[in-house]
Design a protein around this motif. Structure first.
Motif, PDB file in Angstrom:
ATOM      1  N   LYS A 157      -2.993  44.573 -11.756  1.00 30.08           N
ATOM      2  CA  LYS A 157      -3.941  45.426 -11.047  1.00 30.08           C
ATOM      3  C   LYS A 157      -3.705  46.832 -11.582  1.00 30.08           C
ATOM      4  N   MET A 158      -4.708  47.400 -12.215  1.00 28.68           N
ATOM      5  CA  MET A 158      -4.500  48.624 -12.995  1.00 28.68           C
ATOM      6  C   MET A 158      -3.914  49.793 -12.210  1.00 28.68           C
ATOM      7  N   ASP A 159      -4.183  49.855 -10.915  1.00 26.32           N
ATOM      8  CA  ASP A 159      -3.701  51.023 -10.182  1.00 26.32           C
ATOM      9  C   ASP A 159      -2.292  50.831  -9.619  1.00 26.32           C
ATOM     10  N   ASN A 160      -1.679  49.713  -9.879  1.00 27.46           N
ATOM     11  CA  ASN A 160      -0.383  49.460  -9.254  1.00 27.46           C
ATOM     12  C   ASN A 160       0.443  48.489 -10.104  1.00 27.46           C
ATOM     13  N   ILE A 161       0.902  48.994 -11.259  1.00 30.67           N
ATOM     14  CA  ILE A 161       1.622  48.108 -12.178  1.00 30.67           C
ATOM     15  C   ILE A 161       3.107  48.457 -12.167  1.00 30.67           C
ATOM     16  N   ASP A 162       3.946  47.433 -12.049  1.00 30.86           N
ATOM     17  CA  ASP A 162       5.371  47.638 -12.203  1.00 30.86           C
ATOM     18  C   ASP A 162       5.695  47.257 -13.649  1.00 30.86           C
ATOM     19  N   ILE A 163       5.691  48.269 -14.517  1.00 31.02           N
ATOM     20  CA  ILE A 163       5.825  48.000 -15.950  1.00 31.02           C
ATOM     21  C   ILE A 163       7.148  47.317 -16.274  1.00 31.02           C
ATOM     22  N   GLU A 164       8.238  47.856 -15.710  1.00 30.55           N
ATOM     23  CA  GLU A 164       9.548  47.296 -16.055  1.00 30.55           C
ATOM     24  C   GLU A 164       9.660  45.834 -15.641  1.00 30.55           C
ATOM     25  N   GLY A 165       9.266  45.548 -14.399  1.00 29.97           N
ATOM     26  CA  GLY A 165       9.350  44.181 -13.889  1.00 29.97           C
ATOM     27  C   GLY A 165       8.461  43.247 -14.700  1.00 29.97           C
ATOM     28  N   THR A 166       7.250  43.703 -14.984  1.00 35.70           N
ATOM     29  CA  THR A 166       6.298  42.863 -15.720  1.00 35.70           C
ATOM     30  C   THR A 166       6.818  42.599 -17.130  1.00 35.70           C
ATOM     31  N   LYS A 167       7.377  43.636 -17.744  1.00 34.03           N
ATOM     32  CA  LYS A 167       7.884  43.507 -19.117  1.00 34.03           C
ATOM     33  C   LYS A 167       9.027  42.485 -19.152  1.00 34.03           C
ATOM     34  N   HIS A 168       9.931  42.620 -18.201  1.00 29.71           N
ATOM     35  CA  HIS A 168      11.074  41.717 -18.107  1.00 29.71           C
ATOM     36  C   HIS A 168      10.578  40.274 -17.960  1.00 29.71           C
ATOM     37  N   MET A 169       9.609  40.081 -17.056  1.00 29.83           N
ATOM     38  CA  MET A 169       9.091  38.739 -16.814  1.00 29.83           C
ATOM     39  C   MET A 169       8.383  38.194 -18.064  1.00 29.83           C
ATOM     40  N   ALA A 170       7.552  39.043 -18.688  1.00 31.31           N
ATOM     41  CA  ALA A 170       6.789  38.600 -19.866  1.00 31.31           C
ATOM     42  C   ALA A 170       7.734  38.208 -20.993  1.00 31.31           C
ATOM     43  N   MET A 171       8.787  38.987 -21.179  1.00 29.47           N
ATOM     44  CA  MET A 171       9.685  38.694 -22.311  1.00 29.47           C
ATOM     45  C   MET A 171      10.559  37.493 -22.018  1.00 29.47           C
ATOM     46  N   ASP A 172      11.244  37.526 -20.869  1.00 35.78           N
ATOM     47  CA  ASP A 172      12.214  36.466 -20.585  1.00 35.78           C
ATOM     48  C   ASP A 172      11.540  35.141 -20.258  1.00 35.78           C
ATOM     49  N   VAL A 173      10.618  35.175 -19.320  1.00 36.76           N
ATOM     50  CA  VAL A 173      10.062  33.911 -18.841  1.00 36.76           C
ATOM     51  C   VAL A 173       8.964  33.399 -19.768  1.00 36.76           C
ATOM     52  N   TYR A 174       7.959  34.231 -20.034  1.00 34.03           N
ATOM     53  CA  TYR A 174       6.852  33.768 -20.880  1.00 34.03           C
ATOM     54  C   TYR A 174       7.355  33.490 -22.291  1.00 34.03           C
ATOM     55  N   GLY A 175       8.311  34.353 -22.736  1.00 35.95           N
ATOM     56  CA  GLY A 175       8.866  34.187 -24.076  1.00 35.95           C
ATOM     57  C   GLY A 175       9.403  32.770 -24.257  1.00 35.95           C
ATOM     58  N   ALA A 176      10.085  32.264 -23.235  1.00 35.22           N
ATOM     59  CA  ALA A 176      10.658  30.917 -23.314  1.00 35.22           C
ATOM     60  C   ALA A 176       9.558  29.869 -23.439  1.00 35.22           C
ATOM     61  N   PHE A 177       8.491  30.021 -22.648  1.00 33.32           N
ATOM     62  CA  PHE A 177       7.425  29.005 -22.693  1.00 33.32           C
ATOM     63  C   PHE A 177       6.599  29.110 -23.963  1.00 33.32           C
ATOM     64  N   THR A 178       6.319  30.352 -24.389  1.00 27.11           N
ATOM     65  CA  THR A 178       5.473  30.495 -25.584  1.00 27.11           C
ATOM     66  C   THR A 178       6.206  29.992 -26.828  1.00 27.11           C
ATOM     67  N   SER A 179       7.548  30.036 -26.799  1.00 28.36           N
ATOM     68  CA  SER A 179       8.256  29.502 -27.968  1.00 28.36           C
ATOM     69  C   SER A 179       8.105  27.977 -28.037  1.00 28.36           C
ATOM     70  N   TYR A 180       7.692  27.363 -26.939  1.00 26.41           N
ATOM     71  CA  TYR A 180       7.429  25.919 -26.955  1.00 26.41           C
ATOM     72  C   TYR A 180       5.940  25.604 -27.123  1.00 26.41           C
ATOM     73  N   GLY A 181       5.140  26.628 -27.404  1.00 20.84           N
ATOM     74  CA  GLY A 181       3.739  26.344 -27.762  1.00 20.84           C
ATOM     75  C   GLY A 181       2.685  26.788 -26.763  1.00 20.84           C
ATOM     76  N   SER A 182       3.074  27.217 -25.548  1.00 17.53           N
ATOM     77  CA  SER A 182       2.007  27.664 -24.646  1.00 17.53           C
ATOM     78  C   SER A 182       1.618  29.102 -25.021  1.00 17.53           C
ATOM     79  N   LYS A 183       0.430  29.504 -24.570  1.00 19.24           N
ATOM     80  CA  LYS A 183      -0.042  30.852 -24.913  1.00 19.24           C
ATOM     81  C   LYS A 183      -0.092  31.688 -23.651  1.00 19.24           C
ATOM     82  N   SER A 184       0.131  32.987 -23.796  1.00 20.20           N
ATOM     83  CA  SER A 184       0.006  33.835 -22.612  1.00 20.20           C
ATOM     84  C   SER A 184      -0.846  35.061 -22.938  1.00 20.20           C
ATOM     85  N   TYR A 185      -1.608  35.488 -21.932  1.00 18.05           N
ATOM     86  CA  TYR A 185      -2.547  36.594 -22.100  1.00 18.05           C
ATOM     87  C   TYR A 185      -2.454  37.539 -20.914  1.00 18.05           C
TER      88      TYR A 185
END
Ligand SMILES: Nc1ncnc2c1ncn2[C@@H]1O[C@H](COP(=O)(O)OP(=O)(O)O)[C@@H](O)[C@H]1O
Ligand SMILES: [Mg+2]
Length: 289
Positions: free
Chosen positions: A170-198
């Motif tokens: 939500k553009m007016d209320n972003i927790d950049i640090e938390g989102t970045k951590h989640m995107a890298m650690d969690v999504y990173g693990a899944f995308t390395s197995y072939g899923s895509k994230s946007y």
């Protein structure tokens, strides 16, 4: 083959449910077989949108009380009440949904059941089984998961079975640090197995002009009007987000002040076929197809 799409976010209130339900209804109205599942098991809300009091829930399936197909509700009849286009050319698909139980006891039961190691592998098996569409009467094209925000047990299980993850912000209320951590650690693990994230940026400025900007600075078409400066800043912020999170933006949705997202919210795309919101959902569905 079935494609599983999860709507996820770091914080709550970013539009996951609104987008998941409307994308589901839209895809179904275009001829696809859709199964929408409320995996926001910590704060269920989907049943409210469908205006029913379910008797069978995803909880019952996950707790081994009923079979997976027994937890499914059919809403295809609702689609058929809308006369969309030429039915012969564009036959309706189907819309099915599974709800999550909002009772406090059920939420606690689901959470405590997975504390045991043996139950963890059991619940992952149950999640993987969801993709085994041979076990249902309908051959689904898409399974759409509405998940809980943040890094929680059932969200991670949902992401684990997804082919595509849509992270809404939500553009007016972003927790950049938390989102970045989640995107890298969690999504990173899944995308390395072939899923895509946007990334999906919701409630951006630009549709409803703030009253102060037009009254104080004349027309919004003036290059340096406060409204245009907000838009310029926003474009920069979006580019930075893409860079920072290393994810492509799949859609940007303005905050719509003129449509009522009330009860039966999933019908917005059918009730307002010519509204820009529906056009956005249409664009999103084409990218997902
Ligand atoms: N683009 C939008 N424009 C206006 N209101 C929106 C938009 N997207 C979501 N909303 C509203 O924001 C609120 C939160 O959305 P919701 O889908 O429930 O978020 P989440 O499921 O992520 O918690 C709802 O009241 C919904 O109607
Ligand atoms: Mg929600």
């Amino acid at each position: 083959m079935v494609k599983v799409i999860a709507f996820h976010s770091y914080k709550g209130g970013t539009g996951k449910t609104t987008l998941a339900v409307n994308l589901s209804a839209h895809l179904a109205s275009r001829g696809y077989n859709i199964l929408l599942i409320d995996m926001d098991v910590y704060a269920p809300s989907l049943y409210v949108y469908f205006n029913i009091q379910p008797k069978k829930w995803i909880n019952d399936y996950l707790n081994d009380k009923i079979t997976f197909s027994d937890s499914i509700y059919d809403f295809t009849h609702v689609l058929k009440e809308y006369k969309l286009g030429d039915k012969a050319k564009n036959p309706y698909g189907s819309l099915h949904a599974i709800f999550s139980n909002p009772s406090k006891q059920e939420i606690t039961d689901l959470d405590s059941a997975v504390r045991k190691e043996s139950s963890k592998s059991q619940s992952l098996k149950k999640m993987l089984f969801i993709k085994e569409t041979r076990n249902t009467e309908t051959d689904y094209d898409f399974i759409i998961l509405d998940t809980s925000p943040g890094i929680r047990y059932w969200s991670i299980n949902s992401l684990a079975i997804s082919d595509e993850i849509v992270l809404s912000l939500k553009m007016d209320n972003i927790d950049i640090e938390g989102t970045k951590h989640m995107a890298m650690d969690v999504y990173g693990a899944f995308t390395s197995y072939g899923s895509k994230s946007y990334l999906l940026l919701n409630r951006i400025a630009g549709y409803c002009e703030p009253p102060s900007s037009s009254s104080s600075a004349g027309s919004s078409y003036e290059m340096n009007s406060p409204f245009n400066l907000i838009l310029k800043e926003q474009t920069e912020a979006i580019k930075n987000l893409e860079r920072l999170l290393k994810m492509d933006v799949i859609a940007t949705l303005p905050c719509y002040c003129d449509i009522q997202f009330e009860k039966q919210e999933y019908l917005t795309v059918l009730n307002s076929p010519n509204h820009p919101f529906t056009q956005k959902i249409n664009e999103l569905s084409k990218k997902i197809e």
